[in-house]
Write a protein that holds these residues in place. Structure first.
Motif, short mmCIF file in Angstrom:
data_model
loop_
_atom_site.label_atom_id
_atom_site.label_comp_id
_atom_site.label_asym_id
_atom_site.label_seq_id
_atom_site.Cartn_x
_atom_site.Cartn_y
_atom_site.Cartn_z
N THR A 1 13.00 21.27 16.41
CA THR A 1 14.12 20.54 15.81
C THR A 1 13.97 20.46 14.30
N LEU B 1 14.89 12.21 21.45
CA LEU B 1 14.25 12.87 22.58
C LEU B 1 12.78 12.50 22.67
N THR C 1 24.50 7.86 18.07
CA THR C 1 24.76 8.49 19.35
C THR C 1 23.78 9.63 19.61
N ALA C 2 23.45 10.38 18.56
CA ALA C 2 22.50 11.48 18.72
C ALA C 2 21.12 10.96 19.12
N ALA D 1 21.47 9.92 22.80
CA ALA D 1 21.62 11.08 23.67
C ALA D 1 20.28 11.82 23.81
N GLY D 2 19.57 11.96 22.69
CA GLY D 2 18.26 12.58 22.75
C GLY D 2 17.29 11.78 23.61
N ALA E 1 18.72 13.57 17.08
CA ALA E 1 18.58 13.90 18.49
C ALA E 1 17.14 14.24 18.84
N VAL F 1 22.39 14.81 12.52
CA VAL F 1 22.58 14.61 13.97
C VAL F 1 21.52 15.37 14.75
N THR F 2 21.19 16.60 14.32
CA THR F 2 20.15 17.37 15.01
C THR F 2 18.79 16.68 14.91
#
Length: 410
Positions: A390, A237, A354-355, A358-359, A233, A229-230
């Motif tokens: 990240t 981003l 979703t990550a 969202a990112g 994201a 997930v990290t």
């Protein structure tokens, strides 16, 4: 399990599954809208308001409601089935995009607040064709190896859509206003959604998925998902920031609006090539070791983009950056799938998705603010630095995986 070697996956075998081609084609047609609408809205808002900050904020609202209300839309789809859930969503989505087109067709006629409210409402109604198609793949291809090939095919095809989408927008803005792209994207998702829910493979999804929801208590299990997930994201981003920074770069250099589409197409093309190669190689290193390296590669490529002097060089840098995008996201999906309990794998993948979204929302918003105050080169460098951080985080985070004998650390 399939006897086809994993190192040489057969995509043709995936397409020979009954109803797979029809269902997949309809889902891809609708998902092509995802590559057309955001860029069209961004260009249209920029032209109507003359402000990168407003464009970034509007797109952040659009992406924000789409991302943060995704669990609610997924719950509706699970509870009522794709037919009963997706059709009302696409009707509301199309109506709101139509209203946005009217507002943007007359520059100055709508305030930034109104534009933000309409785009936020549209994002809240975005039909989740991607997650629903992945759930359908899980039912069509129960064999583990075949399912992995299906996910790989799905991911590469989606990247190709993000090549085709910006190219379509680039062609349209050559002779029509950016709002024409919004109209095209609306038509694509309406036709694709109707074709998707009418497929025999989709009709009985709710009844077959219900027991799995009951066993897991109706909520996703998040153990073991921190690393994927990290990383997802961070990749998201980067993608969100690059979309707006390319618009800012071409505008300040005096290039036409169609130039944006070519650069973003180069990014997606590089991602598609990277995804194909990543799926064709038999990796000795486990996915957990590859993930931080792929994420770091993306960060370094964005640092290189900070030094580009012209559009051609920027397109080349975007291609290199894209080479790491699809492999990183695919690897994150694989880790999430392996980390999840048997009856939560679809939802584990949804958290990765979703990550990414969202990112992307955070990246677009931050890039809009930075582009209004700094040269685009510094903005690219800042984005690359965040992605490298990240990658470092995914390298050092301890992973706890649900289930017996499935615990490990980086």
């Amino acid at each position: 399990m399939s006897s086809i070697p994993v190192g040489r996956p057969s995509y043709a075998a995936v397409l020979r599954i009954p109803h797979a081609r029809r269902t997949f084609a309809a889902a891809l047609l609708g998902r092509l809208s995802y590559g057309v609408v955001p860029l069209s809205v961004m260009l249209a808002v920029t032209r109507a308001t003359g402000s990168y900050a407003v464009a970034g904020t509007v797109m952040a609202l659009f992406g924000g409601t789409s991302v943060f209300l995704s669990p609610a839309r997924a719950a509706l789809t699970d509870r009522h089935g794709p037919r009963r859930a997706l059709i009302p969503m696409v009707v509301a989505y199309a109506a709101l995009l139509g209203l946005l087109t009217v507002l943007l067709g007359r520059p100055g006629a709508a305030s930034p607040l109104t534009l933000g409210a309409v785009t936020a409402a549209a994002g809240a109604c975005t039909p989740p064709l991607g997650p629903t198609m992945r759930a359908v793949w899980g039912r069509l291809a129960p064999d583990r190896d075949l399912l992995q090939r299906a996910y790989s095919l799905d991911g590469v095809a989606e990247e190709l859509l993000f090549v085709s989408g910006p190219l379509l927008v680039g062609v349209l803005v050559g002779f029509a206003p950016p709002t024409a792209g919004i109209v095209l994207g609306t038509a694509l998702i309406v036709v694709g959604t109707v074709g998707f829910v009418s497929s025999p493979a989709v009709r009985d999804t709710r009844s077959q998925d219900g027991p799995a929801r009951h066993r897991s208590g109706g909520r996703p299990i998040l153990l073991g998902l921190r690393r994927p997930v990290t990383a997802a994201a961070g990749v998201g981003l980067a993608l969100g920031a690059v979309d707006l920074l390319v618009v800012a770069f071409t505008g300040r250099q005096g290039y036409g609006g169609d130039s944006v589409a070519w650069v973003l197409a180069a990014l997606s093309a590089g991602s598609a090539v990277g995804g194909l190669l990543n799926g064709a190689v038999t990796w000795r290193a486990p996915a957990g070791r590859r993930l931080p390296l792929l994420t770091a590669g993306l960060g370094l490529a964005l640092l290189g983009a900070a030094l580009v002097p012209d559009l051609v060089t920027l397109a080349l840098a975007a291609t290199v950056a894209g080479f790491f995008v699809s492999p990183a996201i695919t690897t994150a999906y694989l880790i999430a799938d392996e980390s999840a309990a048997p009856d939560t794998r679809v939802r584990a993948g949804a958290w990765v998705n979703t990550a990414v979204n969202a990112g992307g929302t955070a990246g677009t918003s931050a890039a809009g603010v930075l582009a209004g105050a700094l040269p685009t080169g510094w903005c690219f460098a800042a984005t690359g630095g965040v992605v490298l951080l990240t990658a470092l985080t995914t390298l050092t985070v301890t992973v706890t995986v649900a289930g017996p004998d499935r615990t490990g650390t980086a």
